[in-house]
Scaffold this motif. Structure first.
Motif, PDB file in Angstrom:
ATOM      1  N   LYS A  29       0.849  -1.187   0.000  1.00 27.03           N
ATOM      2  CA  LYS A  29       0.000   0.000   0.000  1.00 27.03           C
ATOM      3  C   LYS A  29       0.885   1.238   0.000  1.00 27.03           C
ATOM      4  CE  LYS A  29      -4.016  -2.005   0.402  1.00 27.03           C
ATOM      5  NZ  LYS A  29      -5.105  -1.845  -0.495  1.00 27.03           N
ATOM      6  N   LEU A  30       0.580   2.185  -0.876  1.00 20.47           N
ATOM      7  CA  LEU A  30       1.319   3.444  -0.928  1.00 20.47           C
ATOM      8  C   LEU A  30       0.573   4.497  -0.127  1.00 20.47           C
ATOM      9  CD1 LEU A  30       2.225   3.629  -4.724  1.00 20.47           C
ATOM     10  CD2 LEU A  30       3.689   2.908  -2.854  1.00 20.47           C
ATOM     11  N   SER A  31       1.342   5.394   0.473  1.00 18.94           N
ATOM     12  CA  SER A  31       0.710   6.508   1.170  1.00 18.94           C
ATOM     13  C   SER A  31       0.171   7.486   0.133  1.00 18.94           C
ATOM     14  CB  SER A  31       1.724   7.206   2.082  1.00 18.94           C
ATOM     15  OG  SER A  31       2.707   7.856   1.303  1.00 18.94           O
ATOM     16  N   LYS A  32      -0.646   8.427   0.555  1.00 21.01           N
ATOM     17  CA  LYS A  32      -1.221   9.421  -0.366  1.00 21.01           C
ATOM     18  C   LYS A  32      -0.106  10.236  -1.027  1.00 21.01           C
ATOM     19  CE  LYS A  32      -5.697   9.038   0.532  1.00 21.01           C
ATOM     20  NZ  LYS A  32      -6.712   8.799  -0.445  1.00 21.01           N
ATOM     21  N   GLN A  33       0.927  10.581  -0.258  1.00 17.83           N
ATOM     22  CA  GLN A  33       2.030  11.380  -0.789  1.00 17.83           C
ATOM     23  C   GLN A  33       2.813  10.575  -1.837  1.00 17.83           C
ATOM     24  OE1 GLN A  33       4.897  12.636   2.099  1.00 17.83           O
ATOM     25  NE2 GLN A  33       6.043  13.870   0.625  1.00 17.83           N
ATOM     26  N   GLU A  34       3.108   9.303  -1.531  1.00 15.25           N
ATOM     27  CA  GLU A  34       3.831   8.469  -2.480  1.00 15.25           C
ATOM     28  C   GLU A  34       3.020   8.260  -3.766  1.00 15.25           C
ATOM     29  OE1 GLU A  34       6.502   5.574   0.379  1.00 15.25           O
ATOM     30  OE2 GLU A  34       4.394   5.076   0.025  1.00 15.25           O
ATOM     31  N   ASP A  35       1.707   8.095  -3.597  1.00 12.45           N
ATOM     32  CA  ASP A  35       0.842   7.900  -4.752  1.00 12.45           C
ATOM     33  C   ASP A  35       0.812   9.150  -5.630  1.00 12.45           C
ATOM     34  OD1 ASP A  35      -0.940   6.389  -6.327  1.00 12.45           O
ATOM     35  OD2 ASP A  35      -2.638   7.470  -5.432  1.00 12.45           O
ATOM     36  N   SER A  36       0.728  10.327  -5.016  1.00  9.62           N
ATOM     37  CA  SER A  36       0.709  11.563  -5.803  1.00  9.62           C
ATOM     38  C   SER A  36       2.056  11.809  -6.480  1.00  9.62           C
ATOM     39  CB  SER A  36       0.320  12.760  -4.934  1.00  9.62           C
ATOM     40  OG  SER A  36       1.283  12.960  -3.926  1.00  9.62           O
ATOM     41  N   GLU A  37       3.176  11.462  -5.820  1.00 10.64           N
ATOM     42  CA  GLU A  37       4.493  11.599  -6.444  1.00 10.64           C
ATOM     43  C   GLU A  37       4.622  10.671  -7.643  1.00 10.64           C
ATOM     44  OE1 GLU A  37       7.448  10.918  -3.471  1.00 10.64           O
ATOM     45  OE2 GLU A  37       6.941  12.729  -2.349  1.00 10.64           O
ATOM     46  N   LEU A  38       4.104   9.466  -7.509  1.00  9.52           N
ATOM     47  CA  LEU A  38       4.137   8.510  -8.611  1.00  9.52           C
ATOM     48  C   LEU A  38       3.303   9.005  -9.789  1.00  9.52           C
ATOM     49  CD1 LEU A  38       5.105   5.757  -9.628  1.00  9.52           C
ATOM     50  CD2 LEU A  38       3.092   4.761  -8.557  1.00  9.52           C
ATOM     51  N   GLU A  39       2.130   9.573  -9.509  1.00 11.53           N
ATOM     52  CA  GLU A  39       1.283  10.118 -10.565  1.00 11.53           C
ATOM     53  C   GLU A  39       1.987  11.266 -11.295  1.00 11.53           C
ATOM     54  OE1 GLU A  39      -1.629   9.241 -11.895  1.00 11.53           O
ATOM     55  OE2 GLU A  39      -1.637   7.455 -10.637  1.00 11.53           O
ATOM     56  N   GLU A  40       2.684  12.123 -10.562  1.00 12.45           N
ATOM     57  CA  GLU A  40       3.420  13.231 -11.184  1.00 12.45           C
ATOM     58  C   GLU A  40       4.526  12.714 -12.095  1.00 12.45           C
ATOM     59  OE1 GLU A  40       3.064  16.563 -11.266  1.00 12.45           O
ATOM     60  OE2 GLU A  40       1.132  16.204 -10.300  1.00 12.45           O
ATOM     61  N   GLN A  41       5.242  11.690 -11.649  1.00  7.30           N
ATOM     62  CA  GLN A  41       6.298  11.112 -12.476  1.00  7.30           C
ATOM     63  C   GLN A  41       5.724  10.485 -13.741  1.00  7.30           C
ATOM     64  OE1 GLN A  41       8.455   8.415  -9.960  1.00  7.30           O
ATOM     65  NE2 GLN A  41       9.453  10.060  -8.819  1.00  7.30           N
TER      66      GLN A  41
END
Length: 96
Positions: A29-41
């Motif tokens: 499970k990814l945290s909200k911050q990790e998920d948003s960073e991944l989406e930006e990349q």
């Protein structure tokens, strides 16, 4: 006799690999911050295609603007001048 023994060995080897495979355990499970960073990349990596070409054999090619290709995002290629040569092959073998 030797051929039958080899076929049996290969069959047993394939069965071993099929029965011992547990599958991919992708339950992190990814945290909200990790998920948003991944989406930006992913937004930076995904480039929209300019044109879609189909070959006579049914292959599909998505064309990306030359200077927006992901390979040219490399920092070493920034401010580099490219001099592509025209290719007659594409105009003869592809339909637009």
């Amino acid at each position: 006799m030797l051929i039958h023994k080899r076929i049996i060995q290969q069959t047993l080897l394939v069965l071993y690999f099929l029965l011992s495979y547990n599958g991919v355990q992708g339950r992190i499970k990814l945290s909200k911050q990790e998920d948003s960073e991944l989406e930006e990349q992913l937004k930076l990596l995904n480039k929209l295609s300019v044109k879609i070409m189909k070959s006579q054999h049914g292959d599909t090619y998505n064309c990306v603007d030359f200077y927006k290709q992901p390979a040219f995002d490399n920092p070493l290629l920034k401010n580099h001048n490219f001099h592509p040569k025209a290719c007659v092959y594409f105009s003869l073998h592809f339909t637009f």
